[in-house]
Write an enzyme that holds these catalytic residues in place. Structure first.
Site, PDB file in Angstrom:
ATOM      1  N   GLY A 138      18.568 -19.059  21.670  1.00 52.62           N
ATOM      2  CA  GLY A 138      19.367 -19.466  20.512  1.00 52.62           C
ATOM      3  C   GLY A 138      20.454 -20.459  20.883  1.00 52.62           C
ATOM      4  O   GLY A 138      21.479 -20.569  20.212  1.00 52.62           O
ATOM      5  N   SER A 185      22.166 -23.740  18.578  1.00 52.92           N
ATOM      6  CA  SER A 185      23.012 -23.679  17.377  1.00 52.92           C
ATOM      7  C   SER A 185      24.036 -22.554  17.481  1.00 52.92           C
ATOM      8  O   SER A 185      23.802 -21.547  18.171  1.00 52.92           O
ATOM      9  CB  SER A 185      22.104 -23.438  16.159  1.00 52.92           C
ATOM     10  OG  SER A 185      22.862 -23.338  14.975  1.00 52.92           O
ATOM     11  N   GLY A 186      25.163 -22.729  16.821  1.00 51.89           N
ATOM     12  CA  GLY A 186      26.120 -21.644  16.583  1.00 51.89           C
ATOM     13  C   GLY A 186      26.609 -20.930  17.832  1.00 51.89           C
ATOM     14  O   GLY A 186      27.037 -21.544  18.807  1.00 51.89           O
ATOM     15  N   ILE A 187      26.541 -19.612  17.787  1.00 48.24           N
ATOM     16  CA  ILE A 187      27.122 -18.773  18.847  1.00 48.24           C
ATOM     17  C   ILE A 187      26.418 -19.020  20.193  1.00 48.24           C
ATOM     18  O   ILE A 187      27.070 -19.116  21.238  1.00 48.24           O
ATOM     19  CB  ILE A 187      27.019 -17.281  18.433  1.00 48.24           C
ATOM     20  CG1 ILE A 187      27.902 -17.016  17.191  1.00 48.24           C
ATOM     21  CG2 ILE A 187      27.420 -16.363  19.580  1.00 48.24           C
ATOM     22  CD1 ILE A 187      27.656 -15.675  16.504  1.00 48.24           C
ATOM     23  N   GLY A 188      25.097 -19.150  20.164  1.00 55.58           N
ATOM     24  CA  GLY A 188      24.357 -19.382  21.406  1.00 55.58           C
ATOM     25  C   GLY A 188      24.705 -20.727  22.022  1.00 55.58           C
ATOM     26  O   GLY A 188      24.822 -20.852  23.249  1.00 55.58           O
ATOM     27  N   SER A 210      25.543  -7.165  15.493  1.00 59.05           N
ATOM     28  CA  SER A 210      26.295  -7.618  14.307  1.00 59.05           C
ATOM     29  C   SER A 210      27.103  -6.432  13.782  1.00 59.05           C
ATOM     30  O   SER A 210      26.677  -5.273  13.934  1.00 59.05           O
ATOM     31  CB  SER A 210      25.321  -8.074  13.218  1.00 59.05           C
ATOM     32  OG  SER A 210      25.987  -8.134  11.966  1.00 59.05           O
ATOM     33  N   TYR A 270      18.233  -6.491   7.957  1.00 62.22           N
ATOM     34  CA  TYR A 270      18.926  -7.179   9.063  1.00 62.22           C
ATOM     35  C   TYR A 270      19.731  -6.165   9.880  1.00 62.22           C
ATOM     36  O   TYR A 270      19.675  -6.160  11.119  1.00 62.22           O
ATOM     37  CB  TYR A 270      19.843  -8.266   8.484  1.00 62.22           C
ATOM     38  CG  TYR A 270      20.740  -8.914   9.507  1.00 62.22           C
ATOM     39  CD1 TYR A 270      20.210  -9.704  10.518  1.00 62.22           C
ATOM     40  CD2 TYR A 270      22.130  -8.723   9.472  1.00 62.22           C
ATOM     41  CE1 TYR A 270      21.039 -10.300  11.468  1.00 62.22           C
ATOM     42  CE2 TYR A 270      22.967  -9.320  10.402  1.00 62.22           C
ATOM     43  CZ  TYR A 270      22.413 -10.105  11.398  1.00 62.22           C
ATOM     44  OH  TYR A 270      23.219 -10.686  12.330  1.00 62.22           O
TER      45      TYR A 270
HETATM   46  N1  LIG Z   1      27.011 -16.093  12.221  1.00 63.41           N
HETATM   47  C1  LIG Z   1      27.354 -14.838  11.956  1.00 63.41           C
HETATM   48  O1  LIG Z   1      28.174 -14.554  11.048  1.00 63.41           O
HETATM   49  C2  LIG Z   1      26.794 -13.710  12.769  1.00 63.41           C
HETATM   50  C3  LIG Z   1      27.357 -12.438  12.633  1.00 63.41           C
HETATM   51  C4  LIG Z   1      26.841 -11.392  13.376  1.00 63.41           C
HETATM   52  C5  LIG Z   1      25.794 -11.601  14.252  1.00 63.41           C
HETATM   53  N2  LIG Z   1      25.261 -12.851  14.360  1.00 63.41           N
HETATM   54  C6  LIG Z   1      24.144 -13.020  15.293  1.00 63.41           C
HETATM   55  O2  LIG Z   1      24.476 -14.043  16.214  1.00 63.41           O
HETATM   56  C7  LIG Z   1      23.288 -14.730  16.625  1.00 63.41           C
HETATM   57  C8  LIG Z   1      23.449 -16.219  16.411  1.00 63.41           C
HETATM   58  O3  LIG Z   1      23.762 -16.437  15.055  1.00 63.41           O
HETATM   59  P1  LIG Z   1      24.221 -17.885  14.526  1.00 63.41           P
HETATM   60  O4  LIG Z   1      24.923 -17.645  13.241  1.00 63.41           O
HETATM   61  O5  LIG Z   1      24.855 -18.647  15.619  1.00 63.41           O
HETATM   62  O6  LIG Z   1      22.778 -18.493  14.161  1.00 63.41           O
HETATM   63  P2  LIG Z   1      22.208 -19.991  14.017  1.00 63.41           P
HETATM   64  O7  LIG Z   1      23.297 -20.982  13.950  1.00 63.41           O
HETATM   65  O8  LIG Z   1      21.227 -19.915  12.898  1.00 63.41           O
HETATM   66  O9  LIG Z   1      21.407 -20.130  15.379  1.00 63.41           O
HETATM   67  C9  LIG Z   1      20.293 -19.300  15.611  1.00 63.41           C
HETATM   68  C10 LIG Z   1      19.637 -19.680  16.898  1.00 63.41           C
HETATM   69  O10 LIG Z   1      18.492 -18.807  17.076  1.00 63.41           O
HETATM   70  C11 LIG Z   1      17.381 -19.612  17.414  1.00 63.41           C
HETATM   71  N3  LIG Z   1      16.133 -19.013  16.949  1.00 63.41           N
HETATM   72  C12 LIG Z   1      15.840 -18.554  15.714  1.00 63.41           C
HETATM   73  N4  LIG Z   1      14.564 -18.119  15.658  1.00 63.41           N
HETATM   74  C13 LIG Z   1      14.044 -18.316  16.909  1.00 63.41           C
HETATM   75  C14 LIG Z   1      12.797 -18.062  17.498  1.00 63.41           C
HETATM   76  N5  LIG Z   1      11.780 -17.523  16.810  1.00 63.41           N
HETATM   77  N6  LIG Z   1      12.620 -18.383  18.806  1.00 63.41           N
HETATM   78  C15 LIG Z   1      13.622 -18.939  19.524  1.00 63.41           C
HETATM   79  N7  LIG Z   1      14.831 -19.199  19.014  1.00 63.41           N
HETATM   80  C16 LIG Z   1      15.049 -18.886  17.728  1.00 63.41           C
HETATM   81  C17 LIG Z   1      17.650 -20.933  16.732  1.00 63.41           C
HETATM   82  O11 LIG Z   1      16.960 -21.934  17.438  1.00 63.41           O
HETATM   83  P3  LIG Z   1      15.881 -22.935  16.804  1.00 63.41           P
HETATM   84  O12 LIG Z   1      15.917 -22.774  15.307  1.00 63.41           O
HETATM   85  O13 LIG Z   1      16.344 -24.230  17.301  1.00 63.41           O
HETATM   86  O14 LIG Z   1      14.641 -22.467  17.410  1.00 63.41           O
HETATM   87  C18 LIG Z   1      19.135 -21.089  16.917  1.00 63.41           C
HETATM   88  O15 LIG Z   1      19.415 -21.647  18.175  1.00 63.41           O
HETATM   89  C19 LIG Z   1      22.137 -14.097  15.819  1.00 63.41           C
HETATM   90  O16 LIG Z   1      21.523 -13.111  16.602  1.00 63.41           O
HETATM   91  C20 LIG Z   1      22.850 -13.462  14.639  1.00 63.41           C
HETATM   92  O17 LIG Z   1      22.141 -12.378  14.108  1.00 63.41           O
HETATM   93  C21 LIG Z   1      25.728 -13.912  13.647  1.00 63.41           C
END
Ligand SMILES: NC(=O)c1ccc[n+]([C@@H]2O[C@H](COP(=O)([O-])OP(=O)(O)OC[C@H]3O[C@@H](n4cnc5c(N)ncnc54)[C@H](OP(=O)(O)O)[C@@H]3O)[C@@H](O)[C@H]2O)c1
Length: 255
Positions: free
Chosen positions: A19, A22-25, A143, A156
């Site tokens: 990940g 994008s975002g946190i990763g 989360s 989720y």
């Molecule tokens: N943002 C929040 O408020 C929040 C809160 C609690 C927990 N989280 C958790 O934090 C993590 C990151 O969230 P984010 O908000 O930063 O998300 P994001 O901006 O949507 O980024 C998600 C990342 O996951 C990757 N990804 C998705 N499906 C994939 C797959 N099948 N194979 C490989 N990579 C995949 C995407 O890469 P590609 O699309 O480039 O493949 C992208 O790099 C997630 O686990 C989310 O559940 C987020």
């Protein structure tokens, strides 16, 4: 004014971050790199890989859909062929689709479990032998909704509940190999993924209002604020912490 030394606690270590496009990763990959780690970033599509590589040429980029075991195995094999070691795995890849129970279709359920749970397991399995060799570390991403019930997020939340169970069980299983396993549990964090949630603008604004009312620190977090704790849990100086889920949520988890 003196020069502030740049601390490189991860110098010589190798990390794989899913990940990372994008975002946190992405913030975690950048922060690990800045602190001296060689970082391999995983993304699922050629197009996101190309733009991620452009933004962060200092990260080595690999394409693998985490739901496909063969692609995950090949990506980890590529890291090991080049770097010859792996010290840390950060499982950030995740998706979130929010819907009430009656609107939670089979495809939506399967996809979230496949990415958030199976993807996390596939990567940990592929990386396991190398992490045992290095006495490395795993940081998973849960989360707040895993432990604080929220309407319209049941599927989720269940995937993230699974991530927390995996984290605790792996910490026990791997402790004898010197591998630490922890997770962070972020609250609402402004990321590209959140911005893309398909909902009308007024609903999105209402959701943000709700967050301001319910999060004690009265705002959303940033990717960097959350990634800071991924890096902290992975830091080689942190030697006595395993099996923990740390809420990075502006106080939401205790509100
Ligand atoms: N943002 C929040 O408020 C929040 C809160 C609690 C927990 N989280 C958790 O934090 C993590 C990151 O969230 P984010 O908000 O930063 O998300 P994001 O901006 O949507 O980024 C998600 C990342 O996951 C990757 N990804 C998705 N499906 C994939 C797959 N099948 N194979 C490989 N990579 C995949 C995407 O890469 P590609 O699309 O480039 O493949 C992208 O790099 C997630 O686990 C989310 O559940 C987020």
């Amino acid at each position: 004014m003196g020069i502030v030394p740049v601390m490189k606690p991860f110098e010589g270590s190798v990390f794989l971050v899913s990940g990372a496009s994008s975002g946190i990763g992405e913030a975690a990959a950048v922060a690990l790199r800045q602190r001296g780690a060689a970082v391999y970033g995983l993304t699922s599509s050629e197009s996101t890989l190309a733009s991620a590589r452009e933004r962060h040429p200092e990260v080595r980029w690999l394409r693998a859909d985490v739901t496909r075991r063969s692609e995950v195995d090949a990506a980890v094999a590529a890291v090991l062929a080049e770097a010859r070691r792996l010290d840390g795995l950060v499982n950030t890849a995740g998706i979130y689709t929010f819907a009430p129970l009656e609107a939670s279709g089979e495809e939506m359920m399967r996809r979230q479990f496949e990415v958030n749970v199976f993807g996390t397991v596939f990567l940990a399995q592929a990386a396991l032998a190398a992490l045992k060799d290095s006495k490395g570390t795993i940081v998973n991403v849960s989360s707040t909704s895993a432990h604080k019930a929220m309407a319209d997020q049941s599927i989720y939340a269940a995937t993230k509940g699974a991530v927390e169970s995996l984290t605790r069980a792996w910490a026990l299983e791997l402790a004898r190999h010197g591998v630490r396993v922890n997770a962070i549990s972020p609250g609402p964090t402004m990321t590209p993924g959140i911005a893309k949630i398909p909902m009308p603008k007024e609903m999105f604004e209402a959701a943000k209002e709700q967050i301001l009312r319910t999060v004690p620190l009265a705002r959303m977090g940033t990717s960097e604020e959350v990634a800071h704790w991924i890096v902290t849990l992975a830091d080689p100086s942190v030697t006595w912490l395993t099996g923990q889920i740390i809420g990075i949520d502006g106080g939401l988890g205790v509100a």
